[in-house]
Motif scaffolding. Sequence first.
Motif, short mmCIF file in Angstrom:
data_model
loop_
_atom_site.label_atom_id
_atom_site.label_comp_id
_atom_site.label_asym_id
_atom_site.label_seq_id
_atom_site.Cartn_x
_atom_site.Cartn_y
_atom_site.Cartn_z
N LYS A 293 9.02 -53.98 3.20
CA LYS A 293 9.43 -55.04 2.29
C LYS A 293 8.43 -56.18 2.36
O LYS A 293 7.92 -56.50 3.41
N TYR B 281 7.83 -60.22 0.85
CA TYR B 281 8.31 -61.40 0.13
C TYR B 281 7.17 -62.40 0.07
O TYR B 281 6.48 -62.63 1.05
N ARG C 2 6.11 -59.95 5.55
CA ARG C 2 6.36 -58.50 5.59
C ARG C 2 7.29 -58.22 6.76
O ARG C 2 7.65 -59.11 7.51
N ASP C 3 7.65 -56.94 6.93
CA ASP C 3 8.55 -56.56 8.01
C ASP C 3 7.99 -56.88 9.39
O ASP C 3 8.74 -57.11 10.33
#
Length: 171
Positions: free
Chosen positions: A5, A7, A52-53
């Motif tokens: 993921k 953002y 990110r993760d």
Amino acid sequence: MKQQKTYTLRPDWKDQFPFYMLGLALAPVFGTGLLIIYFLKQRQDAIRYIIRDDEITLNEGKRSVRVTLAGVDQVTAHQSRLEKRFGIGRLHLQAEGRGYELRGIARPERIRDLLLVAIETEKARLRQKEKVKGEFPELSAGSVDKVNTLVGLWQQGLIDDEEYERERNKI
């Protein structure tokens, strides 16, 4: 492999509100105000915070810094009175002995809470990875062949159980 993921956060225009007002006030003066607004917008568009993760990348113009989430020790949100009125603020990250600031973030407390959850999740994932890694010994490419040969000899009855265990422990 799990899809990562991502953002992207950008500073809110309200972070530079006083300068935008100055630009509007100076607009009639030979277009000086319009130049101020243009340069503020360019500077604001050059700033991105990518989460990110497993890491945060702070892109500020030509400067880019990567911070691993597992290396983040502390995340705090700060807001001045004016920033509280506009619903924006700053996030301070303390990571690996250095401090980083994310400016102009909308709803900084909410973003801080989400970051803290992501940091704990990443740290737990790394702890689990280390735990699993410790359960399985590292084998070199040659040692796998040696183990296969030993198993073959043991299955054929050419070596007994004691010899098999002794030789396997050497590998």
